[in-house]
Design an enzyme around this catalytic site. Sequence first.
Site, PDB file in Angstrom:
ATOM      1  N   LYS A  13     -15.411 -62.728  90.591  1.00 43.90           N
ATOM      2  CA  LYS A  13     -16.407 -63.265  91.533  1.00 43.90           C
ATOM      3  C   LYS A  13     -17.776 -62.617  91.313  1.00 43.90           C
ATOM      4  O   LYS A  13     -18.787 -63.303  91.218  1.00 43.90           O
ATOM      5  CB  LYS A  13     -15.950 -63.019  92.986  1.00 43.90           C
ATOM      6  CG  LYS A  13     -14.579 -63.593  93.322  1.00 43.90           C
ATOM      7  CD  LYS A  13     -14.192 -63.346  94.769  1.00 43.90           C
ATOM      8  CE  LYS A  13     -14.048 -61.885  95.143  1.00 43.90           C
ATOM      9  NZ  LYS A  13     -12.927 -61.168  94.493  1.00 43.90           N
ATOM     10  N   ARG A  88     -12.675 -63.910 103.978  1.00 37.07           N
ATOM     11  CA  ARG A  88     -11.462 -63.354 103.397  1.00 37.07           C
ATOM     12  C   ARG A  88     -10.270 -63.516 104.314  1.00 37.07           C
ATOM     13  O   ARG A  88      -9.161 -63.113 103.958  1.00 37.07           O
ATOM     14  CB  ARG A  88     -11.692 -61.858 103.239  1.00 37.07           C
ATOM     15  CG  ARG A  88     -11.756 -61.347 101.853  1.00 37.07           C
ATOM     16  CD  ARG A  88     -11.911 -59.860 102.064  1.00 37.07           C
ATOM     17  NE  ARG A  88     -11.628 -59.097 100.920  1.00 37.07           N
ATOM     18  CZ  ARG A  88     -12.477 -58.849  99.928  1.00 37.07           C
ATOM     19  NH1 ARG A  88     -13.650 -59.398  99.896  1.00 37.07           N
ATOM     20  NH2 ARG A  88     -12.119 -58.058  98.959  1.00 37.07           N
ATOM     21  N   ARG A 123     -13.043 -51.632  84.443  1.00 42.75           N
ATOM     22  CA  ARG A 123     -14.301 -52.037  85.100  1.00 42.75           C
ATOM     23  C   ARG A 123     -15.258 -50.862  85.263  1.00 42.75           C
ATOM     24  O   ARG A 123     -14.859 -49.768  85.626  1.00 42.75           O
ATOM     25  CB  ARG A 123     -14.012 -52.638  86.475  1.00 42.75           C
ATOM     26  CG  ARG A 123     -15.309 -52.870  87.253  1.00 42.75           C
ATOM     27  CD  ARG A 123     -15.198 -53.862  88.341  1.00 42.75           C
ATOM     28  NE  ARG A 123     -14.300 -53.460  89.401  1.00 42.75           N
ATOM     29  CZ  ARG A 123     -14.053 -54.212  90.479  1.00 42.75           C
ATOM     30  NH1 ARG A 123     -14.630 -55.393  90.601  1.00 42.75           N
ATOM     31  NH2 ARG A 123     -13.226 -53.799  91.395  1.00 42.75           N
ATOM     32  N   ARG A 156     -15.274 -47.697  90.454  1.00 41.88           N
ATOM     33  CA  ARG A 156     -15.116 -47.815  91.904  1.00 41.88           C
ATOM     34  C   ARG A 156     -13.910 -47.021  92.383  1.00 41.88           C
ATOM     35  O   ARG A 156     -12.867 -47.027  91.728  1.00 41.88           O
ATOM     36  CB  ARG A 156     -14.978 -49.298  92.294  1.00 41.88           C
ATOM     37  CG  ARG A 156     -16.329 -49.919  92.600  1.00 41.88           C
ATOM     38  CD  ARG A 156     -16.276 -51.395  92.785  1.00 41.88           C
ATOM     39  NE  ARG A 156     -15.266 -51.848  93.744  1.00 41.88           N
ATOM     40  CZ  ARG A 156     -15.101 -53.111  94.081  1.00 41.88           C
ATOM     41  NH1 ARG A 156     -15.878 -54.048  93.557  1.00 41.88           N
ATOM     42  NH2 ARG A 156     -14.170 -53.459  94.932  1.00 41.88           N
ATOM     43  N   ARG A 167      -4.584 -54.009  97.329  1.00 44.53           N
ATOM     44  CA  ARG A 167      -5.597 -55.039  97.590  1.00 44.53           C
ATOM     45  C   ARG A 167      -5.058 -56.420  97.217  1.00 44.53           C
ATOM     46  O   ARG A 167      -5.334 -57.405  97.895  1.00 44.53           O
ATOM     47  CB  ARG A 167      -6.875 -54.726  96.817  1.00 44.53           C
ATOM     48  CG  ARG A 167      -7.619 -53.524  97.390  1.00 44.53           C
ATOM     49  CD  ARG A 167      -8.586 -52.916  96.409  1.00 44.53           C
ATOM     50  NE  ARG A 167      -9.627 -53.832  95.982  1.00 44.53           N
ATOM     51  CZ  ARG A 167     -10.326 -53.698  94.863  1.00 44.53           C
ATOM     52  NH1 ARG A 167     -10.097 -52.678  94.050  1.00 44.53           N
ATOM     53  NH2 ARG A 167     -11.242 -54.574  94.547  1.00 44.53           N
TER      54      ARG A 167
HETATM   55  P1  AP5 Z   1     -15.461 -58.617  88.944  1.00 47.77           P
HETATM   56  O1  AP5 Z   1     -16.425 -59.696  88.630  1.00 47.77           O
HETATM   57  O2  AP5 Z   1     -15.995 -57.308  89.395  1.00 47.77           O
HETATM   58  O3  AP5 Z   1     -14.355 -59.150  89.971  1.00 47.77           O
HETATM   59  P2  AP5 Z   1     -14.465 -59.435  91.541  1.00 47.77           P
HETATM   60  O4  AP5 Z   1     -13.747 -60.699  91.778  1.00 47.77           O
HETATM   61  O5  AP5 Z   1     -15.880 -59.333  92.002  1.00 47.77           O
HETATM   62  O6  AP5 Z   1     -13.581 -58.222  92.053  1.00 47.77           O
HETATM   63  P3  AP5 Z   1     -13.799 -57.187  93.249  1.00 47.77           P
HETATM   64  O7  AP5 Z   1     -12.839 -56.054  93.014  1.00 47.77           O
HETATM   65  O8  AP5 Z   1     -15.240 -56.833  93.413  1.00 47.77           O
HETATM   66  O9  AP5 Z   1     -13.315 -58.027  94.432  1.00 47.77           O
HETATM   67  P4  AP5 Z   1     -12.871 -57.572  95.813  1.00 47.77           P
HETATM   68  O10 AP5 Z   1     -12.904 -58.854  96.509  1.00 47.77           O
HETATM   69  O11 AP5 Z   1     -11.623 -56.832  95.919  1.00 47.77           O
HETATM   70  O12 AP5 Z   1     -13.936 -56.434  96.180  1.00 47.77           O
HETATM   71  P5  AP5 Z   1     -15.152 -56.426  97.185  1.00 47.77           P
HETATM   72  O13 AP5 Z   1     -16.209 -55.596  96.608  1.00 47.77           O
HETATM   73  O14 AP5 Z   1     -15.455 -57.802  97.618  1.00 47.77           O
HETATM   74  O15 AP5 Z   1     -14.525 -58.423  87.649  1.00 47.77           O
HETATM   75  C1  AP5 Z   1     -13.528 -57.409  87.575  1.00 47.77           C
HETATM   76  C2  AP5 Z   1     -13.475 -56.848  86.148  1.00 47.77           C
HETATM   77  O16 AP5 Z   1     -13.047 -57.865  85.250  1.00 47.77           O
HETATM   78  C3  AP5 Z   1     -14.828 -56.378  85.610  1.00 47.77           C
HETATM   79  O17 AP5 Z   1     -14.636 -55.268  84.784  1.00 47.77           O
HETATM   80  C4  AP5 Z   1     -15.335 -57.583  84.799  1.00 47.77           C
HETATM   81  O18 AP5 Z   1     -16.230 -57.192  83.752  1.00 47.77           O
HETATM   82  C5  AP5 Z   1     -14.039 -58.144  84.259  1.00 47.77           C
HETATM   83  N1  AP5 Z   1     -14.066 -59.606  84.106  1.00 47.77           N
HETATM   84  C6  AP5 Z   1     -14.643 -60.519  84.934  1.00 47.77           C
HETATM   85  N2  AP5 Z   1     -14.443 -61.767  84.477  1.00 47.77           N
HETATM   86  C7  AP5 Z   1     -13.694 -61.645  83.343  1.00 47.77           C
HETATM   87  C8  AP5 Z   1     -13.155 -62.586  82.409  1.00 47.77           C
HETATM   88  N3  AP5 Z   1     -13.332 -63.920  82.564  1.00 47.77           N
HETATM   89  N4  AP5 Z   1     -12.426 -62.116  81.354  1.00 47.77           N
HETATM   90  C9  AP5 Z   1     -12.241 -60.763  81.203  1.00 47.77           C
HETATM   91  N5  AP5 Z   1     -12.741 -59.832  82.040  1.00 47.77           N
HETATM   92  C10 AP5 Z   1     -13.460 -60.259  83.103  1.00 47.77           C
HETATM   93  O19 AP5 Z   1     -14.499 -55.696  98.443  1.00 47.77           O
HETATM   94  C11 AP5 Z   1     -14.190 -54.324  98.416  1.00 47.77           C
HETATM   95  C12 AP5 Z   1     -13.632 -53.885  99.766  1.00 47.77           C
HETATM   96  O20 AP5 Z   1     -14.610 -54.115 100.804  1.00 47.77           O
HETATM   97  C13 AP5 Z   1     -12.392 -54.656 100.266  1.00 47.77           C
HETATM   98  O21 AP5 Z   1     -11.205 -54.121  99.740  1.00 47.77           O
HETATM   99  C14 AP5 Z   1     -12.510 -54.464 101.793  1.00 47.77           C
HETATM  100  O22 AP5 Z   1     -12.106 -53.181 102.172  1.00 47.77           O
HETATM  101  C15 AP5 Z   1     -14.003 -54.570 102.016  1.00 47.77           C
HETATM  102  N6  AP5 Z   1     -14.432 -55.949 102.269  1.00 47.77           N
HETATM  103  C16 AP5 Z   1     -15.296 -56.691 101.504  1.00 47.77           C
HETATM  104  N7  AP5 Z   1     -15.460 -57.919 102.005  1.00 47.77           N
HETATM  105  C17 AP5 Z   1     -14.678 -57.972 103.128  1.00 47.77           C
HETATM  106  C18 AP5 Z   1     -14.421 -58.994 104.064  1.00 47.77           C
HETATM  107  N8  AP5 Z   1     -14.983 -60.203 103.955  1.00 47.77           N
HETATM  108  N9  AP5 Z   1     -13.556 -58.705 105.075  1.00 47.77           N
HETATM  109  C19 AP5 Z   1     -12.978 -57.490 105.205  1.00 47.77           C
HETATM  110  N10 AP5 Z   1     -13.182 -56.481 104.335  1.00 47.77           N
HETATM  111  C20 AP5 Z   1     -14.034 -56.713 103.301  1.00 47.77           C
HETATM  112 ZN    ZN Z   2     -16.889 -58.002  93.313  1.00 49.39          ZN
END
Ligand code: AP5
Ligand code: ZN
Length: 214
Positions: A13, A88, A123, A156, A167
Amino acid sequence: MRIILLGAPGAGKGTQAQFLMSKYGIPQISTGDMLRAAIKEGSELGVAAKKIMDAGQLVSDELIIGLVKERVAKADCANGFLLDGFPRTIPQADAMKDAGISVDHVIEFDVPDDVIVERMSGRRVHPASGRVYHLVYNPPKVTGKDDETGEELVTRVDDLEETVRKRLAIYHEQTELLVGYYRETAARGETQYHHIDGTQAVDAVSQQLVTLLD
Ligand code: AP5
Ligand code: ZN
């Protein structure tokens, strides 16, 4: 253009949000990045969120909903936005609807758990900009440095394998329900729903997105 990027942790994402942001000139609203910024600032929100995030759990709906409502009301969202990591849970999606915030496209990134666990171990991120790299699949030009600023990349705290698995479990329990929720929304003609194979290479996913959105 108002877009929701839906998908498991590590589905890509953030990576595609960065691409879409520069392609369409609309801001990325990553609730994860906003919370991490709050932790860095040491604000009340950050203090409340830190333990929960480090453990891979979800922050309360109430907190997150307030944060997003405030953010989408800002001037730079007038022409649209990219929601990355929100909603989410069903209550978050309902709250958005109740607030009159509609979306044009919901894009689901489908990636199997084992691929995700492998991705997360490689990552590296640039916290200030939200730019995301991977040691093998999306490496920076200079090892360990952000392409634009040259600043250090970091890992991270929640990317430990054990936390990633937690997660993913929460994703399957709570967030995946939104697939059905938004497919129904699309069936009523209130949004468009797109399912994408997120295991393709980064550029292939980007190209598919452009084809869908143009
Ligand atoms: P990346 O693009 O970083 O993936 P992502 O989908 O953004 O993953 P996140 O871990 O950021 O998602 P998340 O939803 O768990 O975390 P968030 O920060 O929102 O890609 C991942 C890796 O793969 C990278 O190394 C990239 O280079 C590689 N990659 C990407 N595409 C690729 C491809 N096509 N092929 C190969 N490699 C690839 O949330 C973190 C925390 O915040 C949550 O756990 C929660 O505690 C809190 N939080 C956030 N939002 C909420 C909410 N709405 N409600 C409640 N708690 C929340
Ligand atoms: Zn992300």
